[in-house]
Scaffold this motif. Structure first.
Motif, mmCIF file in Angstrom:
data_model
loop_
_atom_site.group_PDB
_atom_site.id
_atom_site.type_symbol
_atom_site.label_atom_id
_atom_site.label_comp_id
_atom_site.label_asym_id
_atom_site.label_seq_id
_atom_site.Cartn_x
_atom_site.Cartn_y
_atom_site.Cartn_z
ATOM 1 N N VAL A 1 0.837 -1.240 -0.027
ATOM 2 C CA VAL A 1 -0.006 -0.100 -0.107
ATOM 3 C C VAL A 1 0.879 1.402 -0.077
ATOM 4 O O VAL A 1 1.854 1.214 0.671
ATOM 5 N N PHE A 2 0.529 2.211 -0.854
ATOM 6 C CA PHE A 2 1.395 3.492 -1.191
ATOM 7 C C PHE A 2 0.538 4.850 -0.385
ATOM 8 O O PHE A 2 -0.639 4.811 -0.605
ATOM 9 N N ASP A 3 1.392 5.426 -0.072
ATOM 10 C CA ASP A 3 0.936 6.960 0.045
ATOM 11 C C ASP A 3 0.908 7.707 -1.283
ATOM 12 O O ASP A 3 1.520 6.970 -2.239
ATOM 13 N N LEU A 4 0.181 8.619 -1.282
ATOM 14 C CA LEU A 4 0.103 9.284 -2.740
ATOM 15 C C LEU A 4 1.043 10.342 -3.078
ATOM 16 O O LEU A 4 2.094 10.415 -3.650
ATOM 17 N N ASP A 5 0.620 11.476 -2.118
ATOM 18 C CA ASP A 5 1.489 12.897 -2.244
ATOM 19 C C ASP A 5 3.031 12.723 -1.763
ATOM 20 O O ASP A 5 3.197 12.426 -0.540
ATOM 21 N N ASP A 6 3.959 12.908 -2.546
ATOM 22 C CA ASP A 6 5.249 12.879 -2.362
ATOM 23 C C ASP A 6 5.767 11.623 -2.208
ATOM 24 O O ASP A 6 7.121 11.271 -1.835
ATOM 25 N N THR A 7 5.031 10.614 -2.413
ATOM 26 C CA THR A 7 5.610 9.312 -2.427
ATOM 27 C C THR A 7 5.511 8.601 -3.959
ATOM 28 O O THR A 7 6.408 8.278 -4.454
ATOM 29 N N LEU A 8 4.375 8.687 -4.441
ATOM 30 C CA LEU A 8 4.272 8.258 -5.957
ATOM 31 C C LEU A 8 4.590 9.281 -6.886
ATOM 32 O O LEU A 8 4.803 8.933 -7.921
ATOM 33 N N LEU B 1 -2.123 -4.161 -4.978
ATOM 34 C CA LEU B 1 -1.509 -2.754 -4.444
ATOM 35 C C LEU B 1 -2.571 -2.135 -3.699
ATOM 36 O O LEU B 1 -3.836 -2.269 -4.426
ATOM 37 N N GLY B 2 -2.389 -1.311 -2.967
ATOM 38 C CA GLY B 2 -3.348 -0.290 -2.480
ATOM 39 C C GLY B 2 -2.922 1.054 -2.166
ATOM 40 O O GLY B 2 -1.737 1.333 -2.307
ATOM 41 N N LEU B 3 -3.775 2.051 -1.766
ATOM 42 C CA LEU B 3 -3.513 3.390 -1.732
ATOM 43 C C LEU B 3 -4.048 3.975 -0.388
ATOM 44 O O LEU B 3 -5.595 3.699 -0.415
ATOM 45 N N VAL B 4 -3.491 4.629 0.284
ATOM 46 C CA VAL B 4 -4.176 5.409 1.401
ATOM 47 C C VAL B 4 -3.377 6.961 1.562
ATOM 48 O O VAL B 4 -2.313 6.754 1.264
ATOM 49 N N LYS C 1 -5.163 9.245 8.211
ATOM 50 C CA LYS C 1 -4.472 8.035 8.071
ATOM 51 C C LYS C 1 -4.029 7.864 9.510
ATOM 52 O O LYS C 1 -3.962 6.562 9.784
ATOM 53 N N VAL C 2 -3.654 8.660 10.329
ATOM 54 C CA VAL C 2 -2.837 8.255 11.710
ATOM 55 C C VAL C 2 -3.943 7.404 12.263
ATOM 56 O O VAL C 2 -3.541 6.939 13.453
ATOM 57 N N GLY D 1 5.557 4.967 2.641
ATOM 58 C CA GLY D 1 5.358 6.524 2.667
ATOM 59 C C GLY D 1 6.330 7.223 2.794
ATOM 60 O O GLY D 1 7.415 6.859 2.858
ATOM 61 N N ASP D 2 6.163 8.602 2.820
ATOM 62 C CA ASP D 2 7.150 9.529 2.691
ATOM 63 C C ASP D 2 7.431 10.345 4.351
ATOM 64 O O ASP D 2 8.499 10.853 4.480
ATOM 65 N N ASN D 3 6.319 10.354 4.938
ATOM 66 C CA ASN D 3 6.245 11.240 6.262
ATOM 67 C C ASN D 3 5.987 10.374 7.368
ATOM 68 O O ASN D 3 4.872 9.984 7.729
ATOM 69 N N PRO D 4 6.976 10.224 8.218
ATOM 70 C CA PRO D 4 6.833 9.202 9.252
ATOM 71 C C PRO D 4 5.866 9.733 10.417
ATOM 72 O O PRO D 4 5.356 9.114 11.265
ATOM 73 N N ALA D 5 5.483 11.241 10.271
ATOM 74 C CA ALA D 5 4.812 11.641 11.328
ATOM 75 C C ALA D 5 3.237 11.284 10.933
ATOM 76 O O ALA D 5 2.205 11.214 11.799
#
Length: 156
Positions: free
Chosen positions: A4-11, A88-91, A127-128, A150-154
């Motif tokens: 599963v992927f994040d969208l913004d700044d990941t893909l 594959l998924g997206l969140v 998401k969190v 994803g790109d953002n650990p927070a």
């Protein structure tokens, strides 16, 4: 395996969406607005630089059909993963209409089933909270390990 992927700044780089929105605003209200918007430090500053009501420009920003593409590396990775049988998924966090327009422009339906795309506004939680992740896990039970990229650990 379920990936599963994040969208913004990941893909894709989210700044491409921002620039696309600025171009849309400039087409609507005058091309002379574009240089100041592109030079702005953030969208708020860009909106202020137009001298227009923020509600007018933010509506275009959020609702435009973006001129964005998947970077070749994302396209390659998604293609390879899908071709080798991974689910594959997206969140993603954000407004439904904005995120749906991004998903369509990027052509993600080629790789990700609609029932495995979770947008925080549609899920009713950020998401969190974990709700979107649990939903995908329930829908893909028995398909192996579960990985999130994803790109953002927070937030991711």
């Amino acid at each position: 395996m379920v990936i599963v992927f994040d969208l913004d700044d990941t893909l894709y780089p989210e700044m491409e969406f921002v620039r696309s929105a600025y171009r849309t605003i400039a087409r609507q209200y005058g091309r002379g607005l574009l240089p100041a918007m592109l030079a702005a430090a953030d969208p708020r500053e860009a909106f202020d630089s137009t001298g227009l009501p923020v509600s007018d420009v933010i509506g275009l920003y959020r609702n435009h059909n973006p001129d964005i593409r998947l970077p070749w590396m994302s396209l390659y990775v998604l293609s390879c993963l899908a071709r080798t049988g991974h689910t594959l998924g997206l969140v993603t966090d954000g407004r439904s209409v904005t995120q749906r327009h991004k998903i369509e422009a990027l052509g993600l339906a080629r790789f990700i089933s609609p029932d495995l795309i979770m947008i925080s506004e549609e899920v009713g939680e950020e998401k969190v909270s974990g709700r979107a992740f649990r939903s995908i896990m329930n829908r893909t039970e028995g398909r192996g390990a579960y990985v999130y990229v994803g790109d953002n650990p927070a937030k991711d």
